[in-house]
Design a protein around this motif. Structure first.
Motif, PDB file in Angstrom:
ATOM      1  N   MET A  86      -5.292  22.365  -5.942  1.00 23.66           N
ATOM      2  CA  MET A  86      -5.025  22.717  -4.550  1.00 23.66           C
ATOM      3  C   MET A  86      -6.256  23.310  -3.879  1.00 23.66           C
ATOM      4  SD  MET A  86      -1.148  24.259  -4.300  1.00 23.66           S
ATOM      5  CE  MET A  86      -1.045  25.159  -5.850  1.00 23.66           C
ATOM      6  N   ALA A  87      -6.984  24.132  -4.624  1.00 24.76           N
ATOM      7  CA  ALA A  87      -8.160  24.797  -4.064  1.00 24.76           C
ATOM      8  C   ALA A  87      -9.333  23.849  -3.877  1.00 24.76           C
ATOM      9  CB  ALA A  87      -8.574  25.964  -4.949  1.00 24.76           C
ATOM     10  N   GLY A  88      -9.151  22.600  -4.274  1.00 25.06           N
ATOM     11  CA  GLY A  88     -10.216  21.628  -4.074  1.00 25.06           C
ATOM     12  C   GLY A  88     -10.504  21.380  -2.606  1.00 25.06           C
ATOM     13  N   ASP A  89      -9.480  21.541  -1.752  1.00 21.19           N
ATOM     14  CA  ASP A  89      -9.715  21.279  -0.327  1.00 21.19           C
ATOM     15  C   ASP A  89      -9.078  22.303   0.617  1.00 21.19           C
ATOM     16  OD1 ASP A  89      -7.042  20.684  -0.595  1.00 21.19           O
ATOM     17  OD2 ASP A  89      -7.242  18.554  -0.094  1.00 21.19           O
ATOM     18  N   ARG A  90      -8.513  23.402   0.041  1.00 21.90           N
ATOM     19  CA  ARG A  90      -7.914  24.420   0.910  1.00 21.90           C
ATOM     20  C   ARG A  90      -7.753  25.729   0.141  1.00 21.90           C
ATOM     21  NH1 ARG A  90      -3.951  21.046  -1.134  1.00 21.90           N
ATOM     22  NH2 ARG A  90      -1.925  21.952  -1.712  1.00 21.90           N
ATOM     23  N   ASP A  91      -7.561  26.807   0.887  1.00 23.25           N
ATOM     24  CA  ASP A  91      -7.342  28.106   0.261  1.00 23.25           C
ATOM     25  C   ASP A  91      -5.898  28.235  -0.205  1.00 23.25           C
ATOM     26  OD1 ASP A  91      -9.934  28.812   0.815  1.00 23.25           O
ATOM     27  OD2 ASP A  91      -9.444  30.095   2.519  1.00 23.25           O
ATOM     28  N   VAL A  92      -5.730  28.877  -1.350  1.00 28.47           N
ATOM     29  CA  VAL A  92      -4.402  29.164  -1.874  1.00 28.47           C
ATOM     30  C   VAL A  92      -4.327  30.673  -2.138  1.00 28.47           C
ATOM     31  CG1 VAL A  92      -2.693  28.687  -3.656  1.00 28.47           C
ATOM     32  CG2 VAL A  92      -4.376  26.933  -3.032  1.00 28.47           C
ATOM     33  N   VAL A  93      -3.361  31.340  -1.531  1.00 26.46           N
ATOM     34  CA  VAL A  93      -3.194  32.774  -1.725  1.00 26.46           C
ATOM     35  C   VAL A  93      -2.176  33.009  -2.838  1.00 26.46           C
ATOM     36  CG1 VAL A  93      -2.280  34.894  -0.690  1.00 26.46           C
ATOM     37  CG2 VAL A  93      -3.847  33.440   0.615  1.00 26.46           C
ATOM     38  N   VAL A  94      -2.573  33.767  -3.846  1.00 25.70           N
ATOM     39  CA  VAL A  94      -1.679  34.133  -4.944  1.00 25.70           C
ATOM     40  C   VAL A  94      -1.315  35.609  -4.784  1.00 25.70           C
ATOM     41  CG1 VAL A  94      -1.384  34.300  -7.436  1.00 25.70           C
ATOM     42  CG2 VAL A  94      -2.762  32.448  -6.466  1.00 25.70           C
ATOM     43  N   LEU A  95      -0.031  35.903  -4.712  1.00 25.17           N
ATOM     44  CA  LEU A  95       0.433  37.270  -4.530  1.00 25.17           C
ATOM     45  C   LEU A  95       0.486  37.997  -5.871  1.00 25.17           C
ATOM     46  CD1 LEU A  95       3.457  36.574  -2.137  1.00 25.17           C
ATOM     47  CD2 LEU A  95       1.072  37.024  -1.513  1.00 25.17           C
ATOM     48  N   CYS A  96       0.061  39.247  -5.875  1.00 25.80           N
ATOM     49  CA  CYS A  96       0.076  40.035  -7.105  1.00 25.80           C
ATOM     50  C   CYS A  96       0.537  41.450  -6.803  1.00 25.80           C
ATOM     51  CB  CYS A  96      -1.321  40.061  -7.725  1.00 25.80           C
ATOM     52  SG  CYS A  96      -1.410  40.983  -9.276  1.00 25.80           S
ATOM     53  N   GLU A  97       1.585  41.898  -7.491  1.00 28.07           N
ATOM     54  CA  GLU A  97       2.027  43.287  -7.336  1.00 28.07           C
ATOM     55  C   GLU A  97       0.939  44.222  -7.861  1.00 28.07           C
ATOM     56  OE1 GLU A  97       6.149  43.727  -8.961  1.00 28.07           O
ATOM     57  OE2 GLU A  97       5.901  41.572  -9.213  1.00 28.07           O
ATOM     58  N   GLY A  98       0.840  45.389  -7.243  1.00 28.25           N
ATOM     59  CA  GLY A  98      -0.165  46.349  -7.679  1.00 28.25           C
ATOM     60  C   GLY A  98      -1.564  45.819  -7.435  1.00 28.25           C
ATOM     61  N   ASP A  99      -2.462  46.049  -8.400  1.00 26.20           N
ATOM     62  CA  ASP A  99      -3.842  45.574  -8.319  1.00 26.20           C
ATOM     63  C   ASP A  99      -4.028  44.422  -9.301  1.00 26.20           C
ATOM     64  OD1 ASP A  99      -6.823  46.357  -7.456  1.00 26.20           O
ATOM     65  OD2 ASP A  99      -6.805  45.778  -9.568  1.00 26.20           O
ATOM     66  N   PRO A 100      -4.612  43.298  -8.871  1.00 24.99           N
ATOM     67  CA  PRO A 100      -4.712  42.115  -9.734  1.00 24.99           C
ATOM     68  C   PRO A 100      -5.420  42.345 -11.063  1.00 24.99           C
ATOM     69  CG  PRO A 100      -5.194  41.533  -7.463  1.00 24.99           C
ATOM     70  CD  PRO A 100      -5.101  43.027  -7.509  1.00 24.99           C
ATOM     71  N   PHE A 101      -6.406  43.234 -11.083  1.00 25.96           N
ATOM     72  CA  PHE A 101      -7.172  43.438 -12.304  1.00 25.96           C
ATOM     73  C   PHE A 101      -6.673  44.625 -13.133  1.00 25.96           C
ATOM     74  CE2 PHE A 101     -11.464  41.176 -11.292  1.00 25.96           C
ATOM     75  CZ  PHE A 101     -10.819  39.948 -11.422  1.00 25.96           C
ATOM     76  N   PHE A 102      -5.454  45.101 -12.838  1.00 29.44           N
ATOM     77  CA  PHE A 102      -4.881  46.203 -13.608  1.00 29.44           C
ATOM     78  C   PHE A 102      -3.546  45.750 -14.184  1.00 29.44           C
ATOM     79  CE2 PHE A 102      -2.666  50.337 -14.070  1.00 29.44           C
ATOM     80  CZ  PHE A 102      -3.584  50.975 -14.876  1.00 29.44           C
ATOM     81  N   TYR A 103      -3.599  45.140 -15.382  1.00 26.33           N
ATOM     82  CA  TYR A 103      -2.425  44.622 -16.080  1.00 26.33           C
ATOM     83  C   TYR A 103      -1.672  43.559 -15.283  1.00 26.33           C
ATOM     84  CZ  TYR A 103      -3.087  48.725 -19.092  1.00 26.33           C
ATOM     85  OH  TYR A 103      -3.614  49.678 -19.933  1.00 26.33           O
ATOM     86  N   GLY A 104      -2.335  42.888 -14.360  1.00 27.43           N
ATOM     87  CA  GLY A 104      -1.666  41.880 -13.542  1.00 27.43           C
ATOM     88  C   GLY A 104      -1.592  40.529 -14.243  1.00 27.43           C
ATOM     89  N   SER A 105      -0.533  39.783 -13.972  1.00 31.87           N
ATOM     90  CA  SER A 105      -0.376  38.458 -14.586  1.00 31.87           C
ATOM     91  C   SER A 105      -1.484  37.505 -14.154  1.00 31.87           C
ATOM     92  CB  SER A 105       0.984  37.859 -14.208  1.00 31.87           C
ATOM     93  OG  SER A 105       2.036  38.577 -14.791  1.00 31.87           O
ATOM     94  N   PHE A 106      -2.056  37.736 -12.984  1.00 32.96           N
ATOM     95  CA  PHE A 106      -3.088  36.822 -12.496  1.00 32.96           C
ATOM     96  C   PHE A 106      -4.300  36.777 -13.422  1.00 32.96           C
ATOM     97  CE2 PHE A 106      -6.895  35.752 -10.036  1.00 32.96           C
ATOM     98  CZ  PHE A 106      -6.518  34.506  -9.550  1.00 32.96           C
ATOM     99  N   MET A 107      -4.525  37.814 -14.191  1.00 39.94           N
ATOM    100  CA  MET A 107      -5.696  37.824 -15.078  1.00 39.94           C
ATOM    101  C   MET A 107      -5.693  36.631 -16.027  1.00 39.94           C
ATOM    102  SD  MET A 107      -6.386  41.840 -15.951  1.00 39.94           S
ATOM    103  CE  MET A 107      -4.725  42.159 -16.532  1.00 39.94           C
ATOM    104  N   HIS A 108      -4.485  36.193 -16.421  1.00 42.78           N
ATOM    105  CA  HIS A 108      -4.395  35.049 -17.328  1.00 42.78           C
ATOM    106  C   HIS A 108      -4.794  33.752 -16.625  1.00 42.78           C
ATOM    107  CE1 HIS A 108      -2.478  37.658 -20.225  1.00 42.78           C
ATOM    108  NE2 HIS A 108      -1.610  38.035 -19.301  1.00 42.78           N
ATOM    109  N   LEU A 109      -4.571  33.697 -15.326  1.00 44.16           N
ATOM    110  CA  LEU A 109      -5.032  32.543 -14.550  1.00 44.16           C
ATOM    111  C   LEU A 109      -6.521  32.660 -14.258  1.00 44.16           C
ATOM    112  CD1 LEU A 109      -2.115  32.162 -11.968  1.00 44.16           C
ATOM    113  CD2 LEU A 109      -2.525  30.815 -14.037  1.00 44.16           C
TER     114      LEU A 109
END
Length: 240
Positions: free
Chosen positions: A95-118
């Motif tokens: 998706m990010a190949g041609d547009r921005d994609v916003v991923v929502l993260c509770e709290g702070d993304p780099f503090f035990y957030g699931s997004f870190m795995h992505l």
């Protein structure tokens, strides 16, 4: 050629008014919005931004294949989650190949957030932007109405999923304490804090900064509590 980004936006502790100005702007103007949730649930991150999304925004719900159905130590648990993160990293990169994609993260993304795995899986495959936020624990200790640390206090952050012996040892060897991911681990946590001599000083905060917020002494709580409940033990260090 237009290239987009995967933008992970930290939502803060739960109250939408505690988001950063940048996070608010990105969420309101997003055309593609992704968020984690348990299957069959609306998802806490999505609930926080209710009423903020543009009517034209396309939503992408990333549903965990497993949460508490099987033990974390079971190899199948890791296999299922690894496949889930692999799949969504590929989807987001495409998706990010041609547009921005916003991923929502509770709290702070780099503090035990699931997004870190992505985040680790997206390296070299897409441009990434991280919008930091107030942590959930900050919202919870503020809800107690007392400073969490003074002077040269040492603050320790623990997961209640740790073994009881580890919880007791680390709780005894710190000044201020935050314990996350409590849920069904409450009885074990209470035993560990009692062994460390910290139980009577501990507070339990449910749904910090959100409607239904509850702050109470941990020692008196017997009923099951939500997974994202946070326990706090305040420091009492050097003061003028």
């Amino acid at each position: 050629m237009t290239m987009g980004k995967v933008i992970c936006v930290g939502l803060g502790p739960g109250d939408p008014e505690l988001m950063s100005v940048r996070a608010d702007r990105l969420i309101r103007t997003a055309r593609d919005v992704a968020y984690f949730r348990k299957a069959g649930r609306p998802g806490q991150a999505r609930q926080i931004v209710e009423g903020m999304l543009d009517a034209r925004a396309v939503e992408h719900s990333m549903e965990y294949p497993v949460t508490t159905e099987i033990p974390v130590a079971d190899p199948e648990y890791n296999r299922l989650l690894a496949g889930f993160y692999d799949d969504w990293a590929t989807r987001l990169a495409t998706m990010a190949g041609d547009r921005d994609v916003v991923v929502l993260c509770e709290g702070d993304p780099f503090f035990y957030g699931s997004f870190m795995h992505l985040h680790s899986r997206l390296q070299g495959r897409a441009r990434i932007e991280i919008v930091p936020a107030i942590t959930g624990m900050s919202g919870c200790w503020t809800a107690t109405g007392q400073p969490i640390t003074w002077g040269d206090d040492v603050l320790t952050v623990l997961m209640a999923t740790l073994p009881e012996d580890d919880l007791a040892r680390r709780a005894a060897d710190t000044d201020a304490l935050v314990v996350m991911k409590i849920g069904r681990n409450l009885p074990k946590l209470k035993r560990a804090l009692a062994r460390a001599g910290r139980l009577q000083d501990a507070w339990l905060v449910e749904r910090g900064t959100m409607p239904g917020q509850k702050v109470q002494p941990l020692c008196g709580v017997e009923a099951p509590v939500p997974y994202f409940t946070i326990a706090v033990v305040h420091g009492n260090g050097r003061r003028p």
